[in-house]
Design an enzyme around this catalytic site. Sequence first.
Site, PDB file in Angstrom:
ATOM      1  N   ASN A 174       0.837  -1.214   0.000  1.00 45.36           N
ATOM      2  CA  ASN A 174       0.000   0.000   0.000  1.00 45.36           C
ATOM      3  C   ASN A 174       0.863   1.252   0.000  1.00 45.36           C
ATOM      4  O   ASN A 174       0.559   2.216  -0.693  1.00 45.36           O
ATOM      5  CB  ASN A 174      -0.977   0.000   1.182  1.00 45.36           C
ATOM      6  CG  ASN A 174      -2.238  -0.776   0.856  1.00 45.36           C
ATOM      7  OD1 ASN A 174      -3.050  -0.339   0.037  1.00 45.36           O
ATOM      8  ND2 ASN A 174      -2.380  -1.955   1.459  1.00 45.36           N
ATOM      9  N   ASN A 232      -6.603   4.839   7.928  1.00 43.73           N
ATOM     10  CA  ASN A 232      -6.209   3.425   7.910  1.00 43.73           C
ATOM     11  C   ASN A 232      -6.886   2.757   6.733  1.00 43.73           C
ATOM     12  O   ASN A 232      -7.969   3.162   6.316  1.00 43.73           O
ATOM     13  CB  ASN A 232      -6.663   2.746   9.205  1.00 43.73           C
ATOM     14  CG  ASN A 232      -6.264   1.277   9.258  1.00 43.73           C
ATOM     15  OD1 ASN A 232      -5.159   0.912   8.853  1.00 43.73           O
ATOM     16  ND2 ASN A 232      -7.158   0.413   9.732  1.00 43.73           N
ATOM     17  N   HIS A 245      -8.309  -1.018   5.646  1.00 46.04           N
ATOM     18  CA  HIS A 245      -8.639  -2.306   6.255  1.00 46.04           C
ATOM     19  C   HIS A 245      -9.258  -3.215   5.189  1.00 46.04           C
ATOM     20  O   HIS A 245     -10.114  -2.769   4.423  1.00 46.04           O
ATOM     21  CB  HIS A 245      -9.621  -2.084   7.417  1.00 46.04           C
ATOM     22  CG  HIS A 245      -9.946  -3.357   8.127  1.00 46.04           C
ATOM     23  ND1 HIS A 245      -9.086  -3.944   9.043  1.00 46.04           N
ATOM     24  CD2 HIS A 245     -11.018  -4.176   8.030  1.00 46.04           C
ATOM     25  CE1 HIS A 245      -9.629  -5.072   9.489  1.00 46.04           C
ATOM     26  NE2 HIS A 245     -10.792  -5.235   8.896  1.00 46.04           N
ATOM     27  N   ASP A 296     -10.255   6.342  14.969  1.00 46.30           N
ATOM     28  CA  ASP A 296     -10.663   6.872  16.273  1.00 46.30           C
ATOM     29  C   ASP A 296     -10.208   5.878  17.336  1.00 46.30           C
ATOM     30  O   ASP A 296      -9.423   4.978  17.038  1.00 46.30           O
ATOM     31  CB  ASP A 296     -12.173   7.178  16.313  1.00 46.30           C
ATOM     32  CG  ASP A 296     -13.012   5.910  16.186  1.00 46.30           C
ATOM     33  OD1 ASP A 296     -12.439   4.794  16.232  1.00 46.30           O
ATOM     34  OD2 ASP A 296     -14.245   6.046  16.037  1.00 46.30           O
ATOM     35  N   GLY A 331     -11.682   3.446  18.765  1.00 41.70           N
ATOM     36  CA  GLY A 331     -12.206   2.076  18.703  1.00 41.70           C
ATOM     37  C   GLY A 331     -11.398   1.227  17.737  1.00 41.70           C
ATOM     38  O   GLY A 331     -10.445   1.705  17.100  1.00 41.70           O
ATOM     39  N   ASP A 343     -10.943  -0.257  14.345  1.00 48.28           N
ATOM     40  CA  ASP A 343     -11.395  -0.110  12.956  1.00 48.28           C
ATOM     41  C   ASP A 343     -12.791   0.519  12.878  1.00 48.28           C
ATOM     42  O   ASP A 343     -13.632   0.107  12.072  1.00 48.28           O
ATOM     43  CB  ASP A 343     -11.397  -1.487  12.247  1.00 48.28           C
ATOM     44  CG  ASP A 343      -9.999  -2.082  12.175  1.00 48.28           C
ATOM     45  OD1 ASP A 343      -9.033  -1.313  12.008  1.00 48.28           O
ATOM     46  OD2 ASP A 343      -9.864  -3.310  12.298  1.00 48.28           O
ATOM     47  N   LYS A 366      -5.784  -5.407  -4.722  1.00 51.35           N
ATOM     48  CA  LYS A 366      -5.800  -4.593  -5.944  1.00 51.35           C
ATOM     49  C   LYS A 366      -6.668  -3.350  -5.747  1.00 51.35           C
ATOM     50  O   LYS A 366      -6.309  -2.252  -6.154  1.00 51.35           O
ATOM     51  CB  LYS A 366      -6.396  -5.445  -7.079  1.00 51.35           C
ATOM     52  CG  LYS A 366      -5.602  -5.398  -8.336  1.00 51.35           C
ATOM     53  CD  LYS A 366      -6.134  -6.376  -9.345  1.00 51.35           C
ATOM     54  CE  LYS A 366      -6.359  -5.631 -10.653  1.00 51.35           C
ATOM     55  NZ  LYS A 366      -6.988  -6.451 -11.668  1.00 51.35           N
TER      56      LYS A 366
HETATM   57  C1  GAR Z   1      -3.326  -4.869   3.726  1.00 53.98           C
HETATM   58  O1  GAR Z   1      -4.188  -5.863   3.205  1.00 53.98           O
HETATM   59  C2  GAR Z   1      -4.061  -4.002   4.716  1.00 53.98           C
HETATM   60  O2  GAR Z   1      -5.384  -3.762   4.371  1.00 53.98           O
HETATM   61  C3  GAR Z   1      -3.982  -4.852   5.961  1.00 53.98           C
HETATM   62  O3  GAR Z   1      -2.681  -5.374   5.950  1.00 53.98           O
HETATM   63  C4  GAR Z   1      -2.245  -5.506   4.603  1.00 53.98           C
HETATM   64  C5  GAR Z   1      -0.924  -4.798   4.464  1.00 53.98           C
HETATM   65  O4  GAR Z   1      -0.366  -5.032   3.201  1.00 53.98           O
HETATM   66  N1  GAR Z   1      -4.222  -4.084   7.140  1.00 53.98           N
HETATM   67  C6  GAR Z   1      -4.875  -4.534   8.185  1.00 53.98           C
HETATM   68  O5  GAR Z   1      -5.327  -5.669   8.255  1.00 53.98           O
HETATM   69  C7  GAR Z   1      -5.049  -3.531   9.306  1.00 53.98           C
HETATM   70  N2  GAR Z   1      -5.934  -4.050  10.292  1.00 53.98           N
HETATM   71  P1  GAR Z   1       0.829  -4.147   2.670  1.00 53.98           P
HETATM   72  O6  GAR Z   1       1.908  -4.160   3.767  1.00 53.98           O
HETATM   73  O7  GAR Z   1       1.300  -4.837   1.440  1.00 53.98           O
HETATM   74  O8  GAR Z   1       0.317  -2.775   2.404  1.00 53.98           O
END
Ligand code: GAR
Length: 201
Positions: free
Chosen positions: A14, A106, A108, A140, A142, A144, A171
């Site tokens: 990301n 964030n 998720h 915030d 909480g 997610d 993707k």
């Molecule tokens: C992603 O799928 C992101 O949405 C998730 O971790 C992965 C990180 O991938 N995040 C969570 O689950 C947060 N609770 P990346 O390091 O390749 O970006």
Amino acid sequence: MRRLGILLSGRGSNFSAIAGAIDEKRLDAEIAVVISNRPEAPGIAAARNRGLNAVVLPSRGLDREIYDRLLIDELRKHGAELVCLAGYMRILSGHFIREFSMRILNIHPSLLPAFPGLDAQHQAIEHGVKFSGCTVHFVDEGLDSGPIVTQAVVPVLDTDTADTLSARILKEEHRIYSEAIGLVVSGRYRIEGRRVIAESP
Ligand code: GAR
């Protein structure tokens, strides 16, 4: 509010998508610093390769609030204005969240409020939902639970494993995170209750 502070713990795809969007001028922002709480995170090596400020701040064994104060110092030192969590697998303290109130995003891998927390894609498959996706939200205090900026939907196939579903969702993550950051950086939105409403230019 163009200067981004990226926090990550792992692969960093990301982060790379955000950096790519900036390079290609699809996102008008600047990466002030990339910080990893894990020294071995591939994402921090990727940040270094791009010549960005890349900082490892190991969190292991440190009290949450003490660690988060170090994090705040590092973000401030680099002039970060908007904090983007990009696979940052550590819960932030209330202190941190108040310090950057409504300036933390964030991503998720589920359609929140379904399947918060860990292994969201596995949770979706186990639950038997037919569609899942990803969510960019303000952070915030909480889990997610903050106001939702944007979401994208993908189908869940009968043949899916957590890995194949994760790849389909990822993707979309790469596409919507930059778009959501662009909206927040532009300031062209307002918040009514829990609703984030984009304003037309
Ligand atoms: C992603 O799928 C992101 O949405 C998730 O971790 C992965 C990180 O991938 N995040 C969570 O689950 C947060 N609770 P990346 O390091 O390749 O970006």
